[in-house]
Design a protein around this motif. Structure first.
Motif: not given
Length: 234
Positions: A114-123, A80-92
């Motif tokens: 867990s809630g903090v990580m999912f929140t960061l993924a959404a951000i 995805t050329d860097g789009a949303w890449g970091a979100a996957f780490l927080f989701v996992f």
């Protein structure tokens, strides 16, 4: 983990790495882009197998989710050329902490990271146009939802009647404060609220009220437990 299982996983990893190197030598594909995520996924798989095999290995879900998340980040970044890449780490990672709680319900604390990580993924997944005040709103509301969910989780505590499951009330205090701050940032982003010079005193007042409500509820429950039901006639 049994040595046979470790040998099988290691054998699969070696075969996959050898196959990628062979394809690279033949000019079919660039194996360098797949080696790192494959190694991370293999290490994550080892921890995941530890987690699955024995109940007391709940801790393995945390490092396993980190390594699997790193593998997902590398693959997603390449696709995805860097789009949303970091979100996957927080989701996992959020899923890993959630697995810690689901495996051992006494580990209620795992719901907070867990809630903090999912929140960061959404951000991280927010579009560029929503950076700024909306990001702060998502942060505070996500944390408020985390503590709100924690107040619904039954926790076993030893009491006169034996091991009883009770719900914690203290998470309602940070949940209320964070929800109020999130609501303020939502209204701020819509440009319908007074400046922050007045917003933060309002938050302090709401926090004080939340603490008083919590103290009242704790005092009332303490009196009920101290007196308890009276003796019944035989």
């Amino acid at each position: 983990m049994k040595s046979t299982n470790a040998s099988i996983i290691a054998g699969i990893v070696l075969i996959a790495l050898g196959g990628l190197l062979l394809l690279d030598r033949l000019g079919v594909t660039d194996s360098g882009a797949f080696v790192a995520p494959l190694i991370f996924a293999a290490v994550g798989g080892l921890f995941a197998s530890l987690f699955v095999r024995r109940r007391e290995n709940w801790w393995a879900a945390i490092p396993g989710s980190v390594f699997l998340g790193l593998a997902a980040v590398i693959v997603a970044t390449q696709l995805t050329d860097g789009a949303w890449g970091a979100a996957f780490l927080f989701v996992f990672m959020g899923g890993g902490f959630a697995a810690v709680y689901l495996r051992e319900r006494a580990n209620w604390w795992a719901l907070i990271p867990s809630g903090v990580m999912f929140t960061l993924a959404a951000i991280v997944a927010l579009p560029q146009a929503m950076q700024g005040t909306p990001t702060a709103a998502v942060l505070f509301l996500g944390l408020a939802a985390t503590f709100g969910l924690l107040s619904l989780v039954p926790v076993h505590a030893a009491g006169p009647a034996g091991n009883q499951a009770e719900r914690m009330k203290w998470p309602l205090v940070p949940a209320g404060i964070l929800a109020a701050m999130g609501a303020i940032f939502i209204l701020q982003s819509a440009a319908v609220l007074i400046p922050l010079d007045f917003a933060f005193p309002a938050v302090m007042i709401l926090a004080g009220l939340a603490l008083m409500v919590y103290a009242y509820l704790a005092h009332r429950d303490g009196r009920q437990k101290a007196h308890g039901p009276g003796p019944t006639a035989g």
